[in-house]
Structures are given as C-alpha cells and as structure tokens.
Design an enzyme around this catalytic site. Structure first.
Site, mmCIF file in Angstrom:
data_model
loop_
_atom_site.group_PDB
_atom_site.id
_atom_site.type_symbol
_atom_site.label_atom_id
_atom_site.label_comp_id
_atom_site.label_asym_id
_atom_site.label_seq_id
_atom_site.Cartn_x
_atom_site.Cartn_y
_atom_site.Cartn_z
ATOM 1 C CD GLU A 1 -39.349 30.292 28.454
ATOM 2 O OE1 GLU A 1 -39.094 29.082 28.590
ATOM 3 O OE2 GLU A 1 -40.489 30.769 28.587
ATOM 4 C CG ASP A 2 -36.754 29.171 24.779
ATOM 5 O OD1 ASP A 2 -36.273 29.232 25.924
ATOM 6 O OD2 ASP A 2 -37.755 28.488 24.505
#
Length: 715
Positions: free
Chosen positions: A115-116
């Site tokens: 996600e990051d």
C-alpha cells in the site's frame, strides 16, 4: 493503516488485569535501536512472544519479512515523527502476544508494504508464498484515486470477502486498527471522531464476532474516550476513587481459594477488573456502584469437568444468585466463547460475579480465532476448541455462519452506500440464534429474525414464493419472530410467479432478506402493489346469510338429501352451521316449533345444545349408499390461505372444475398476510366432497381447507 497513524496518546489503565498487557509490550517493542547491521530489539520481543506460544517456530521468515519491511519503509515517518517501521512492528507484536502463528506474523510485518511502498504483490508472492501474499492483499486499501468516496466501504467489502476465505485477514486488520487507535492523539478532532465511529460501528462488532475480546475491549475504551470524553472522565474518576479503597473482591477470592483447596480442586482464582466501558455500563444499569461491581472473579481450571466441579462447590458453600447463572460451555456463544457465569453472595452481603473456564477456554475467550493458530492446517498448530456443537455457527470456525450470510448479501448490494449502511446495520445485531429446519439442518440468524429471514436464509431468491410457515409444528405468519431452538418449516408456492409483499420488509431483519425483497419489489412495481391481496381484478363478495335449509325446500332445481329422525312427523332441517352431507355422522335436536335440526356429530353446536339440556334425537341418512346424484348437497367450506394476486379466481376455478355451484362466498380482509375464504357450495354428489377439498388445497397459497363449524343459535 498509514492514514490513521499518529502520536501515542495517554493509555487507558487496566489496573493489573490478568490478561495480555498489549499496551505495555507495544511501547517496549518500539524502544529498541534500529541499526543496519542487526535486527532491532523489537523483533526480539516479537520472537519471545511468538516462542511462548510456538516453542519450535522457525523465526527465519520473520527476520526476512522484517528486512523487506524496514528497507521498503525506510525514510517514511508517521505523523508522530517516529520511523514508520514502528507501526508494523507494533501490530505484529499485538498478534504475537495473542498467539498468532508464523504466517500471520509474517504478513503483519508486510501489511503496509504494498500500500505505501514500491513493493508489489508479485514480489511478496515470490519471496513469501501465496498465503502471505493473500493476507497482505486482503488488508491493502483500495486507492481513493480509483474509488473516490467509495474507497472506504469498498475496502471493507474487499477485506470481508478475503476474510471469508481466510479469517487471518481480519485478525491483522483488527490489530492494525488497535495500534492506530492507540496513537490517534495528533489527528484533528473531527478525523479522530470519524475513525472512532467506523471503529465502533464496524471493527468492534467484527472483533466481538470473531471472539477477539482482548482487542475488542481495548478498542471500546479508546472509542469511548474519543466519542464520549465527559463520560469517560467520569468513569475514570469513579475507578480512581475505588482504587484506594479496600477491594471486597479480595476477601471473596480468598474464600473461594480456600473452598476449592479443601475440595481438592486445583484452580487459579484471579480478580479480573472491568474495563472502562464495562464499568460505565454497570453504572448506567445499577446507578450506585458497589465495590464488587468494579471487577469479577476468574477461576481457571484444567479440564471441562473441573468447571462444573467448581460451580458445585461455589453453589454449595456460598449463596448463589440463580438468576445470574449461564452455561456457555454446554451452549457456547456463536463467537467461540465458552465459560460458566454465576454470582455468589460473600461476606456482609457483597455479591461477586464469577467466571469459570479452563485455561484453553480463557485463551480462546481472549484471542478468539487468533487462538486457533492456522485453522487451515493440521500440522501441530493450535487446535480448534473441542466439544463444538453441530449448530452451523461453530462447526467451522474459519467460516462462521454470520460471515457466510454477510458474504451472501453483499453480492446483491452493488451500490457502495447501500453496502456500507447495511453492513453497519447487520453488525449492530450482536446476538445470534439457531433454528432448526424441517429437514434436520440448522440456520444461524440474528436475534429478532422472523420466518421471512429464515426463508431467505434457506432458499435465497426462491423465498419470493414463500406463502407461509410452521413454527414448532404450528402454522405461523411469515412475520413471526423466531426464538433460539425453534423448528421452522417454510411453505413455498407452486406458482413460480409469486412474489413478496411490501409488508415483508416490516418483518425482515437480515440484510439478505431486505435486499432481495426490495430488489423484487423494484422489479415488479405493478405486482407489488397488488401483492398479498385478492387482486385488483377480483371483486370481494359480501357475506350472504346462510339459513338452515328445510328438507322440503328445493335447491336450484334439485332436492335435499333425505334424513330420518326418531321423532316421526317432525319437520327436519339440515343445520347451516355445519352443513352435514352423507356419509357424515349426524345427530338431531328439537328446536322451537317442534322441528328437528340435524348437525354433524362434531359440530360445536352439539356441545352447546347438550349444555342447555336439550335432548338429542337420533338421526340417520335414508339410503346412505345411494349417491346417484338424485339429491343436491349443500356444504360450507373454509379455505385458509396466504394472500396473493388471483387467489380468489384460482379457488373459484377449482370449485367450478369439481362441478360445484357457489351459493354464497365470503372473503375476509387479510390479517397478518392470511386470508380466510368461506364458501357455501352445492354439490351434485356427496362423494365428490373429498376430491373437491383436495383440489382446493392444491391451489397455491392455500394451506388448509376444512368443513365449517361455526356456532349456531340454540333455537
């Protein structure tokens, strides 16, 4: 996840609770140095916690996952200014303390990488395998760039679908939310409130349903502090005031220890303080708090049988409060919870609540599905709880019944707003019941569910044709609320075009039922308007008087059947209240004017006549074997049915097909989806009556046809 990470806030004190101290360990885990040439001390804490549950666990994969997580998150910081790696480490430590197995911990360390960071799912799969990849993907948020305002509900939908295949997905999400809630302090107040409300409405109910009480109770307290700060401060002050006082539970606990020791029962007796929300609820319920209200006694033993032995000793040596006794061992909760609950009166009248469970039950009560280890393998990981009833809810702890129902209805909720609102409403149903189907199977339903809900749970969209039900063997309306342990049989119409009534929505409690009913009504607006009525094109006949019919009166050109009575010369009438026809058993009574009225032997009027002291007159059919059709037979039938369009038309067609003529008909207004039709019919042959009644029963929607037995005047 990352959007919810902020500075550490003031922790809520647990006052020495005999449970996993997640908060303390979480802070300790973050204090170790992060150097490039060795793993941080935090991994040492994770490894220590993991080995406490799995002594032989291979830690190499955890070290490998940490290296990838630390390198990919390097340079990123949380809103508090801490290195971002502290978040996945803290989440992993929470799960390790709860007893999660190695695969879950590996995925937890990596849960924000896709996600990051620049790490891809393909890289995770290549390095760590399909299982870890699936778990990481399950908790990865959908991008707002792609989904806009629907990103949050659709992320939860994605996560729940993934949880349906592997409950460990939700375990990671719950631990992730717990750490973010602990560190929510520097967020803007409005954002804190928004996150807290989603936690309250969605995550806390999910933690409860998965049995992860250790996470649920702390999440409740954190939400309580944000959304109700004044009540929180009041509760905190109340607890602080009692902290300095002598705890009456201490004396009772000592007495319980002595009692069990003298009985030869090996047990651990602990004082289990209530968490903040629990204290708040008790205060609301009781008003003035007692010293024993701030905690409960927890008795831990080795075997299930020991639980009942402890219960017997407590109820023998102390005065029990019988109304407080609950056996969740024989009848476990739907979320894996097992325990005996009771309350006893201690010295000076103090009442202490007592929880009795085995050490294994306690582990499951705290960690729920996380305590199952890897529930998808049989390789020596944590075993599922024993003595599971075949109730459909706990037979498969990896796919509990409530989750199966949720996954079913979400497929029909294509709109994000509908899904989000329905999900919150569904999760607000915090108690489950189990009902038995007529075929011996079971249905798990939320408390308050009706026969409508049972129909859609069992038959899906086929339930559109449901026309009635039997509950515990008795006919019941579809709106009947079901209780735990009821047996329900659903009756379906043979007519495939049958559909639900708008009134069904008043009785539907499950999202599956409500979504399916609403979709049908939207697709059939014209039919929905006339549903469960006699139909817009079918006039409702008014009641017509049904008098006793004299033996001398003709019927539509025919003659009445001949009856002989033991009062020679007396006029004979066939009673209109029960319309006897050959070969019914009959009996007569003399009425005013000397006439004899002949009734069926089972007619309620016969009982009334006897109560009034009327003498019975013998009666019999002349030539009972002659059914040649020379006489016309009048009979009154009552058809009980569930309303639907064209019902009256179909019934009259069945009557006409049997060569019966309708003398009069009454259709009562629908009541609770049921309709009563009363027909006085003229038959050319009494032998055709059974066939006529069968034909009427075969009409879709009709569940019973009987001979009329209305009370008649005594005359």
């Amino acid at each position: 996840m990352s959007a919810e990470a902020t500075n550490p806030g003031a922790p809520l004190r647990k006052r020495g609770r005999p449970r996993i101290d997640l908060r303390r360990l979480g802070r300790v885990a973050l204090l170790g140095p992060v150097s490039r040439d060795r793993l941080p001390d935090a991994i040492g804490h994770v490894a220590e916690a993991h080995r406490a549950h799995y002594p032989d666990a291979d830690l190499a994969i955890l070290r490998k996952a940490y290296v990838l997580a630390e390198s990919s998150h390097r340079g990123q910081t949380r809103k508090s200014g801490e290195p971002y790696i502290t978040h996945p480490l803290a989440v992993t430590l929470i799960l390790a303390e709860l007893g999660a197995e190695t695969t879950t911990l590996t995925a937890s360390l990596l849960h924000d990488t896709v996600e990051d960071t620049e790490v891809t799912l393909d890289q995770v799969r290549e390095e760590f395998g399909d299982e870890v990849c699936y778990l990481v993907d399950g908790v990865t948020k959908l991008e707002k760039v792609d989904y806009g305002a629907a990103a949050e509900p659709e992320t939860f939908r994605k996560m729940l679908v993934a949880t349906g295949n592997d409950v460990r997905v939700m375990s990671i999400k719950l631990a992730d939310r717990l750490h973010n809630m602990r560190t929510l302090g520097v967020m803007r107040p409005e954002k804190q409130a928004r996150i807290a409300k989603v936690t309250r409405d969605v995550l806390i109910p999910l933690a409860e349903r998965l049995g992860v009480q250790a996470l649920k109770t702390e999440l409740e307290d954190l939400v309580f502090a944000i959304l109700h700060p004044e009540e929180y401060e009041r509760t905190q002050a109340l607890i602080s005031a009692w902290d300095g006082a002598q705890n009456p539970l201490t004396e009772i606990a000592d007495s319980v220890r002595s009692t069990l020791r003298e009985a030869g029962i090996s047990a651990e007796v602990l004082i289990r303080p209530r968490h903040f929300v629990s204290v708040h609820r008790v205060r609301i319920k009781r008003g003035e708090m007692r010293g024993t209200d701030f905690g409960r006694l927890l008795v831990l033993v080795a075997e299930d049988a020991d639980c009942y032995a402890v219960l017997g000793e407590l109820h023998t040596c102390f005065t029990p409060v019988i109304s407080e006794f609950k056996d969740f061992i024989a009848a476990p909760k739907f979320n894996l919870y097992q325990s005996l609950h009771t309350a006893v009166v201690g010295p000076e009248g103090a009442v202490a609540e007592v929880l009795i469970r085995t050490h294994r039950m306690h582990k499951v009560a705290e960690a729920g599905v996380v305590a199952l280890g890897n529930p998808y393998t049989q390789d020596g990981t944590a075993a599922a709880p024993q003595a599971e009833p075949a109730d459909g809810e706990r037979a498969d702890p990896t796919r509990p019944g409530w989750l199966s129902r949720l996954l079913d209805w979400q497929e029909s909720a294509t709109d994000s707003d509908t899904f989000w609102a329905t999900l919150r409403a569904d999760l607000a149903q915090d108690r489950e019941i189990t009902v038995f189907r007529a075929d011996g199977g079971t249905l798990g339903l939320p408390a308050g569910a009706s026969c409508v809900d049972a129909a859609y749970a069992q038959y899906g969209e086929e339930a559109h044709g449901c026309i009635g039900s039997r509950v515990n063997g008795r006919l019941a309306t579809l709106g009947t609320a079901l209780n735990d342990g009821d047996t329900v049989q659903l009756l379906l119409a043979q007519d495939a075009s049958s559909g639900p009534s708008p009134e069904w929505l008043d009785h539907a409690r499950t999202p599956a039922a409500r979504i399916a009913i609403t979709a049908w009504l939207d697709a059939h607006p014209d039919e929905a308007q006339g549903a469960h009525r006699s139909g817009p094109d079918t006039p409702r006949p008014q009641a017509q008087p049904t008098d006793d019919v004299s033996n001398s009166r003709g019927r539509a050109g025919g003659r009445v059947p001949s009856v002989a009575v033991d009062t020679p010369g007396a006029p004979v009438r066939l009673a209109g209240c029960c319309t006897p026809v050959p070969p019914d058993g009959i009996i007569g009574f003399t009425v005013r004017g000397g006439a004899v009225t002949v009734h069926r032997e089972e007619c309620p009027a016969v009982v009334r006549m006897r109560e009034l002291g009327r003498s019975a007159v013998g009666a019999r059919w002349n030539d009972p074997g002659d059914r040649s059709g020379a006489a016309d037979y009048r009979v009154t039938l009552v058809a009980e049915s569930f309303g639907r369009p064209r019902l009256l038309a179909d019934l009259t067609e069945a009557i006409a097909t049997a060569d019966a003529a309708i003398v009069s008909a009454t259709v009562e207004p629908p009541s609770e989806q049921r309709v009563r039709h009363t027909y006085t019919l003229q038959l050319p042959d009494a032998a055709g009556l059974p066939g006529l009644m069968r034909a009427m029963r075969d009409v879709p929607g009709v569940y019973d046809v009987s001979r009329a037995q209305q009370p008649a005047a005594a005359g």
